[in-house]
Design an enzyme around this catalytic site. Structure first.
Site, PDB file in Angstrom:
ATOM      1  N   SER A  88      17.021  18.000 -18.005  1.00 33.49           N
ATOM      2  CA  SER A  88      16.228  19.223 -18.008  1.00 33.49           C
ATOM      3  C   SER A  88      16.898  20.281 -18.864  1.00 33.49           C
ATOM      4  O   SER A  88      18.125  20.411 -18.872  1.00 33.49           O
ATOM      5  CB  SER A  88      16.050  19.752 -16.584  1.00 33.49           C
ATOM      6  OG  SER A  88      15.402  21.010 -16.588  1.00 33.49           O
ATOM      7  N   HIS A 122       0.827  -1.216   0.000  1.00 38.76           N
ATOM      8  CA  HIS A 122       0.000   0.000   0.000  1.00 38.76           C
ATOM      9  C   HIS A 122       0.859   1.263   0.000  1.00 38.76           C
ATOM     10  O   HIS A 122       0.442   2.312   0.499  1.00 38.76           O
ATOM     11  CB  HIS A 122      -0.949   0.033   1.212  1.00 38.76           C
ATOM     12  CG  HIS A 122      -1.806  -1.175   1.350  1.00 38.76           C
ATOM     13  ND1 HIS A 122      -3.041  -1.278   0.759  1.00 38.76           N
ATOM     14  CD2 HIS A 122      -1.605  -2.346   2.000  1.00 38.76           C
ATOM     15  CE1 HIS A 122      -3.567  -2.460   1.044  1.00 38.76           C
ATOM     16  NE2 HIS A 122      -2.708  -3.131   1.788  1.00 38.76           N
TER      17      HIS A 122
END
EC number: 4.2.1.2
Length: 474
Positions: free
Chosen positions: A318, A187
């Site tokens: 980037s 989870h």
């Protein structure tokens, strides 16, 4: 005298509907040109692998027609030679028809017939595209046959070896890291420890199962409709035409998976074999997404993420942030997976919409499944070579995270009880202390739990049961 530009750039061809103006240097003829003008839709033609399969098929059909005494040897030899050039990729630019065309693939079948006839004409042999090149065939059995040849070859010769390479890369990491302990997560929350090797053994098994799924669909994918002609009855073809053609194809390609369709009506009316195979590819795409996402998460950071592993630096990440490096290959993997899943949805829709004796979504289905094979093949190899092979583990950081997880209290259940163990976990988390120190602080060392037993139970590598990783099953 001025030369008419049109007469210099175009020639006149004819078919049963009349005359058609065709580019002067084109090897295609009237029916192909009509299709070019009728379907300027996507700018995407057939996959190269299907053009290859059409060439292989036309050559095999000519050989069988000659063997049966239906086609003159001179004509058969010309067809076989021209078809071989097509199969080898020498004339890919002569297949201009859009994939979104007549649903039987008739336009592309005639494109193949016309190009073969034109190549033969250059060698002095006159062929009729229908009467000679298409002898004993119709588009309704040739186009699906070529699709299944191409898909089977894509599976056997390309995808399965690529997936095996990826499996082997993952399995190698599983062995390398079989004692590298880390916090498990369920989870997206901390759980009891596992090893990094155990995680990667799971990834390796996913890919192994993907290979098994592809292999399992090959008996249906390899069924060929050839010999069924227009509606599956075999009208206008010799009774054993399909069997003979398949034998030639197996000998030429080495694909023992190719076989005559068990039922020619099913082989032309339905495309369930493609739907099944695409389902296997979809499952592989799902597996790759899970694996790539886990690797992205484990490599996230470098300072504010999990930073459990390091991915190879492949390129600047980037255009504005200097020094940034991104997980470009896992991102490529997940994009490929999205495309494959989308292709599968279209293939399923196409398969469901066959009507009576013919499915008329075959060009789209063929393009999609062959693209899916190609994408999965290429990205699996790249993922193995340029990402998985270069992964490194931050071993000490992984162990610190495992030892700091409150979930390692779990082995204490049998000594102090579930509720007390839960209280220990909550206090340790609140006070930012280790589970070991919190157990001591709560005065739980005594008859039920010695300090030696506590340390034994809190051994995170022992919790992970790393010795259970079976290298023989990777």
């Amino acid at each position: 005298m001025a030369v008419d530009a049109d007469s210099a750039n175009y020639r006149i061809e004819h078919d049963t509907m009349g005359e058609v103006r065709v580019p002067a240097k084109a090897l295609w003829r009237a029916q192909t040109q009509r299709a070019v003008e009728n379907f300027p839709i996507s700018g995407r033609g057939l996959e190269r692998t299907q053009i290859r399969a059409l060439g292989l098929l036309k050559g095999a059909c000519a050989q069988v027609n000659s063997d049966l005494g239906l086609l003159a040897p001179e004509k058969a030899d010309a067809i076989i030679a021209a078809a071989a050039e097509i199969a080898d990729g020498q004339h890919d630019d002569q297949f201009p028809i859009d994939v979104f065309q007549t649903g039987s693939g008739t336009s592309s079948n005639m494109n193949t017939n016309e190009v073969i006839a034109s190549i033969a004409a250059k060698g002095g042999v006159t062929l009729h595209p229908n009467d000679d090149v298409n002898m004993s065939q119709s588009s309704n059995d040739t186009f699906p046959t070529a699709t299944h040849i191409a898909a089977t070859e894509a599976a056997v010769a390309h995808l399965i070896p690529a997936l095996q390479q990826l499996h082997d890369a993952l399995a190698a990491k599983a062995l390398d890291w079989h004692t590298v302990v880390k916090s498990g997560r369920t989870h997206l929350m901390d759980a009891v420890p596992v090893t990094l090797g155990q995680e990667f053994s799971g990834y390796a098994r996913q890919i192994e199962a993907g290979i098994e799924r592809v292999r399992a669909c090959l008996p249906r994918l390899g069924e060929l409709a050839i010999g069924g002609t227009a509606v599956g009855t075999g009208l206008n073809a010799p009774d054993d035409f399909g069997v003979r053609v398949v034998a030639v194809l197996v000998a030429q390609t080495g694909l023992s998976e190719l076989r005559t369709a068990a039922n020619s009506f099913e082989a032309q009316a339905a495309r369930d074999g493609l739907v099944e195979a695409s389902g296997a590819l979809r499952t592989i795409a799902v597996s790759l997404t899970k694996i790539a996402n886990d690797i992205r998460w484990m490599g996230s950071g470098p300072l504010t993420g999990l930073a459990e592993i390091q991915l190879p630096d492949l390129q600047p990440g980037s255009s504005i942030m200097p020094g940034k490096v991104n997980p470009v290959l896992p991102e490529a993997v997940t994009q490929v997976a999205a495309q494959v899943i989308g292709n599968d949805a279209a293939i399923a829709w196409g398969g469901a919409n066959g009507a009576f004796e013919l499915n008329v979504y075959i060009p789209m289905m063929a393009r999609n499944i062959l693209e899916s094979f190609k994408l999965l093949t290429n990205v699996s190899r790249l993922f193995a070579q340029r990402c998985i092979a270069g992964l490194t583990a931050n071993v000490e950081h992984l162990r610190r995270l495992a030892e700091s997880s409150p979930s390692i209290v779990t082995p204490l259940n049998s000594a102090i009880g579930y509720e007390e163990a839960a209280a220990v976990a909550k206090q340790a988390l609140k006070e930012r202390k280790t589970i070991r120190q919190t157990v001591i602080d709560r005065g739980l060392i005594g008859d039920r739990l010695s300090i030696e037993d506590l340390d034994r139970r809190l051994d995170v590598l022992a919790m992970a049961k790393a010795e259970q990783l079976d290298s023989d099953r990777l």
